[in-house]
Scaffold this motif. Structure first.
Motif, PDB file in Angstrom:
ATOM      1  N   ASP A  26       0.821  -1.208   0.000  1.00  0.00           N
ATOM      2  CA  ASP A  26       0.000   0.000   0.000  1.00  0.00           C
ATOM      3  C   ASP A  26       0.856   1.260   0.000  1.00  0.00           C
ATOM      4  O   ASP A  26       0.564   2.231  -0.700  1.00  0.00           O
ATOM      5  N   LEU A  27       1.926   1.242   0.799  1.00  0.00           N
ATOM      6  CA  LEU A  27       2.804   2.408   0.881  1.00  0.00           C
ATOM      7  C   LEU A  27       3.874   2.426  -0.206  1.00  0.00           C
ATOM      8  O   LEU A  27       4.581   3.415  -0.358  1.00  0.00           O
ATOM      9  N   ASP A  28       3.977   1.329  -0.956  1.00  0.00           N
ATOM     10  CA  ASP A  28       5.065   1.176  -1.926  1.00  0.00           C
ATOM     11  C   ASP A  28       6.398   1.485  -1.243  1.00  0.00           C
ATOM     12  O   ASP A  28       7.194   2.305  -1.722  1.00  0.00           O
ATOM     13  N   ALA A  29       6.626   0.819  -0.114  1.00  0.00           N
ATOM     14  CA  ALA A  29       7.770   1.136   0.748  1.00  0.00           C
ATOM     15  C   ALA A  29       8.610  -0.092   1.018  1.00  0.00           C
ATOM     16  O   ALA A  29       8.112  -1.224   1.063  1.00  0.00           O
ATOM     17  N   THR A  54      13.683 -18.389  37.358  1.00  0.00           N
ATOM     18  CA  THR A  54      13.446 -19.823  37.508  1.00  0.00           C
ATOM     19  C   THR A  54      12.988 -20.328  36.143  1.00  0.00           C
ATOM     20  O   THR A  54      12.816 -19.546  35.204  1.00  0.00           O
ATOM     21  N   ASP A  55      12.737 -21.624  36.028  1.00  0.00           N
ATOM     22  CA  ASP A  55      12.269 -22.161  34.756  1.00  0.00           C
ATOM     23  C   ASP A  55      10.919 -21.580  34.344  1.00  0.00           C
ATOM     24  O   ASP A  55      10.574 -21.597  33.159  1.00  0.00           O
ATOM     25  N   ASP A  56      10.142 -21.057  35.310  1.00  0.00           N
ATOM     26  CA  ASP A  56       8.814 -20.540  35.010  1.00  0.00           C
ATOM     27  C   ASP A  56       8.646 -19.062  35.360  1.00  0.00           C
ATOM     28  O   ASP A  56       7.525 -18.584  35.562  1.00  0.00           O
ATOM     29  N   PHE A  57       9.757 -18.343  35.443  1.00  0.00           N
ATOM     30  CA  PHE A  57       9.704 -16.893  35.687  1.00  0.00           C
ATOM     31  C   PHE A  57      10.781 -16.238  34.840  1.00  0.00           C
ATOM     32  O   PHE A  57      11.969 -16.451  35.052  1.00  0.00           O
ATOM     33  N   ARG A  58      10.363 -15.433  33.848  1.00  0.00           N
ATOM     34  CA  ARG A  58      11.276 -14.840  32.878  1.00  0.00           C
ATOM     35  C   ARG A  58      11.169 -13.323  32.901  1.00  0.00           C
ATOM     36  O   ARG A  58      10.077 -12.746  32.968  1.00  0.00           O
ATOM     37  N   LEU A  59      12.329 -12.660  32.837  1.00  0.00           N
ATOM     38  CA  LEU A  59      12.411 -11.216  32.629  1.00  0.00           C
ATOM     39  C   LEU A  59      13.112 -10.977  31.302  1.00  0.00           C
ATOM     40  O   LEU A  59      14.039 -11.725  30.939  1.00  0.00           O
ATOM     41  N   ASP A  60      12.710  -9.949  30.557  1.00  0.00           N
ATOM     42  CA  ASP A  60      13.324  -9.722  29.250  1.00  0.00           C
ATOM     43  C   ASP A  60      13.394  -8.243  28.924  1.00  0.00           C
ATOM     44  O   ASP A  60      12.624  -7.431  29.432  1.00  0.00           O
ATOM     45  N   GLY A  61      14.342  -7.905  28.056  1.00  0.00           N
ATOM     46  CA  GLY A  61      14.499  -6.552  27.562  1.00  0.00           C
ATOM     47  C   GLY A  61      14.952  -6.586  26.120  1.00  0.00           C
ATOM     48  O   GLY A  61      15.680  -7.500  25.714  1.00  0.00           O
ATOM     49  N   GLY A  62      14.523  -5.600  25.328  1.00  0.00           N
ATOM     50  CA  GLY A  62      14.878  -5.612  23.916  1.00  0.00           C
ATOM     51  C   GLY A  62      15.103  -4.222  23.360  1.00  0.00           C
ATOM     52  O   GLY A  62      14.629  -3.218  23.915  1.00  0.00           O
ATOM     53  N   LEU A  63      15.856  -4.162  22.256  1.00  0.00           N
ATOM     54  CA  LEU A  63      16.096  -2.933  21.517  1.00  0.00           C
ATOM     55  C   LEU A  63      15.846  -3.191  20.038  1.00  0.00           C
ATOM     56  O   LEU A  63      16.137  -4.290  19.532  1.00  0.00           O
ATOM     57  N   GLY A  64      15.297  -2.194  19.346  1.00  0.00           N
ATOM     58  CA  GLY A  64      15.042  -2.368  17.932  1.00  0.00           C
ATOM     59  C   GLY A  64      15.253  -1.095  17.137  1.00  0.00           C
ATOM     60  O   GLY A  64      15.053   0.012  17.642  1.00  0.00           O
ATOM     61  N   TYR A  65      15.678  -1.267  15.885  1.00  0.00           N
ATOM     62  CA  TYR A  65      15.843  -0.167  14.934  1.00  0.00           C
ATOM     63  C   TYR A  65      15.077  -0.529  13.671  1.00  0.00           C
ATOM     64  O   TYR A  65      15.183  -1.656  13.160  1.00  0.00           O
ATOM     65  N   SER A  66      14.276   0.415  13.173  1.00  0.00           N
ATOM     66  CA  SER A  66      13.509   0.198  11.948  1.00  0.00           C
ATOM     67  C   SER A  66      13.708   1.371  11.003  1.00  0.00           C
ATOM     68  O   SER A  66      13.885   2.516  11.430  1.00  0.00           O
ATOM     69  N   LYS A  67      13.650   1.071   9.711  1.00  0.00           N
ATOM     70  CA  LYS A  67      13.779   2.113   8.687  1.00  0.00           C
ATOM     71  C   LYS A  67      12.698   1.909   7.640  1.00  0.00           C
ATOM     72  O   LYS A  67      12.455   0.790   7.176  1.00  0.00           O
ATOM     73  N   LEU A  68      12.039   3.011   7.277  1.00  0.00           N
ATOM     74  CA  LEU A  68      11.013   3.024   6.245  1.00  0.00           C
ATOM     75  C   LEU A  68      11.528   3.854   5.074  1.00  0.00           C
ATOM     76  O   LEU A  68      11.914   5.012   5.249  1.00  0.00           O
ATOM     77  N   ASP A  69      11.545   3.263   3.888  1.00  0.00           N
ATOM     78  CA  ASP A  69      12.084   3.925   2.697  1.00  0.00           C
ATOM     79  C   ASP A  69      10.995   3.960   1.637  1.00  0.00           C
ATOM     80  O   ASP A  69      10.695   2.958   0.988  1.00  0.00           O
ATOM     81  N   LEU A 122       8.594   7.530  -0.421  1.00  0.00           N
ATOM     82  CA  LEU A 122       8.853   8.860  -0.972  1.00  0.00           C
ATOM     83  C   LEU A 122       9.752   9.665  -0.051  1.00  0.00           C
ATOM     84  O   LEU A 122      10.497  10.541  -0.485  1.00  0.00           O
ATOM     85  N   VAL A 123       9.661   9.377   1.242  1.00  0.00           N
ATOM     86  CA  VAL A 123      10.566   9.946   2.230  1.00  0.00           C
ATOM     87  C   VAL A 123      11.162   8.780   3.024  1.00  0.00           C
ATOM     88  O   VAL A 123      10.651   7.661   3.001  1.00  0.00           O
ATOM     89  N   GLU A 124      12.242   9.060   3.745  1.00  0.00           N
ATOM     90  CA  GLU A 124      12.848   8.067   4.604  1.00  0.00           C
ATOM     91  C   GLU A 124      12.560   8.404   6.056  1.00  0.00           C
ATOM     92  O   GLU A 124      12.536   9.577   6.439  1.00  0.00           O
ATOM     93  N   ALA A 125      12.315   7.375   6.858  1.00  0.00           N
ATOM     94  CA  ALA A 125      12.051   7.570   8.278  1.00  0.00           C
ATOM     95  C   ALA A 125      12.705   6.444   9.064  1.00  0.00           C
ATOM     96  O   ALA A 125      12.726   5.292   8.619  1.00  0.00           O
ATOM     97  N   GLU A 126      13.251   6.797  10.222  1.00  0.00           N
ATOM     98  CA  GLU A 126      13.858   5.826  11.106  1.00  0.00           C
ATOM     99  C   GLU A 126      13.159   5.865  12.456  1.00  0.00           C
ATOM    100  O   GLU A 126      12.637   6.906  12.875  1.00  0.00           O
ATOM    101  N   ALA A 127      13.157   4.728  13.145  1.00  0.00           N
ATOM    102  CA  ALA A 127      12.541   4.651  14.476  1.00  0.00           C
ATOM    103  C   ALA A 127      13.364   3.731  15.352  1.00  0.00           C
ATOM    104  O   ALA A 127      13.977   2.759  14.878  1.00  0.00           O
ATOM    105  N   SER A 181      10.616   8.408  16.897  1.00  0.00           N
ATOM    106  CA  SER A 181      11.044   8.668  15.527  1.00  0.00           C
ATOM    107  C   SER A 181      11.036  10.169  15.291  1.00  0.00           C
ATOM    108  O   SER A 181       9.972  10.786  15.260  1.00  0.00           O
ATOM    109  N   GLU A 182      12.199  10.772  15.121  1.00  0.00           N
ATOM    110  CA  GLU A 182      12.272  12.201  14.809  1.00  0.00           C
ATOM    111  C   GLU A 182      11.741  12.489  13.416  1.00  0.00           C
ATOM    112  O   GLU A 182      11.233  13.587  13.150  1.00  0.00           O
ATOM    113  N   ASP A 183      11.838  11.512  12.517  1.00  0.00           N
ATOM    114  CA  ASP A 183      11.423  11.724  11.131  1.00  0.00           C
ATOM    115  C   ASP A 183       9.914  11.768  10.967  1.00  0.00           C
ATOM    116  O   ASP A 183       9.404  12.291   9.976  1.00  0.00           O
TER     117      ASP A 183
END
Length: 252
Positions: A141-144, A158-173, A175-180, A207-209
């Motif tokens: 739809d966005l032709d992106a 423990t085997d039945d108690f989990r803590l997690d954390g994550g980081l991610g970078y995405s780019k949309l290309d 008519l304009v470019e955007a990063e998040a 996303s500043e873009d």
């Protein structure tokens, strides 16, 4: 709309028939997600509900096929769409400490089709799992073109108690470019002698873009695990990334 209803029915059928997969490892879950979005031009918030399922099926001595999917329904100031997503992963174990492979994913919002392919790796270090992936996708739809790099650390208290954390970078290309960028913290606790667990996750996206977009999302829910503990589910390859959270521009 027919596509959305079909996808929702498929995930619900998966959830109902989950006990039939008792010889495999996986889970089905339901969650409520609250999202608050602010930009230079507007602010909005809203709640959505989500049903998801995942199963890991061994194929041979070292290979595993993991199928996961979800349906998210929103009717608020941010979105009034039903989004169905699914992914298929093919991974292999290298010794007892590595799982590597690739995946293909498809997401179907109301008026768009987004597909993606990617590579992933998971390192098992006792009570810690480190995961990373890189993906490329296209939105019709966005032709992106879309790109994503994501990493996550999971710590099993423990085997039945989990803590997690994550980081991610995405780019949309397009008519304009955007990063998040996005960062998340979460956890899951499985009750003793049952398959049931409760989980929560907080995600912050910027996303500043995109008009200085800032998004905060909180998800809480319940999950039924079949085939073992949370740690066993992770080690079996049943907790691989789903299509709905692959790219960080969506607020879900």
């Amino acid at each position: 709309m027919k596509t959305q209803l079909f996808a929702a029915a498929a995930v619900l059928a998966f959830a109902v028939s989950a006990p039939a997969f008792a010889q495999q490892v996986g889970s089905v879950g339901a969650a409520v997600n609250y999202t608050d979005v602010d930009t230079r031009t507007f602010g909005a918030d809203g709640t959505s509900v989500q049903i998801d399922g995942s199963v890991a099926v061994p194929v041979g001595a070292a290979w595993t096929v993991t199928v996961n999917g979800d349906v998210s329904v929103s009717d608020n100031d941010i979105s009034d769409e039903t989004v169905a997503s699914g992914a298929v992963h093919l991974t292999t174990k290298i010794g007892d400490t590595w799982r590597v492979g690739g995946f293909t994913a498809l997401s179907r919002p109301s008026n768009d089709t987004l597909w993606a392919v990617g590579a992933e790796a998971h390192k098992y270090l006792g009570n810690v799992t480190l995961s990373g992936l890189a993906a490329y996708g296209q939105s019709n739809d966005l032709d992106a073109d879309l790109y994503a790099v994501r990493g996550e650390a999971r710590y099993f208290v423990t085997d039945d108690f989990r803590l997690d954390g994550g980081l991610g970078y995405s780019k949309l290309d397009t008519l304009v470019e955007a990063e998040a960028w996005d960062a998340s913290l979460g956890g899951e606790y499985k009750f003793a002698n049952t398959g049931w667990s409760t989980f929560g996750k907080y995600t912050h996206t910027e996303s500043e873009d995109l008009a200085d977009l800032k998004s905060d999302a909180v998800k809480i829910g319940v999950r039924y695990t079949f085939g073992g503990s949370l740690k066993a589910r992770d080690a079996a390859g049943a907790d691989l990334i789903d299509a709905g959270t692959l790219f960080g521009f969506g607020v879900r």
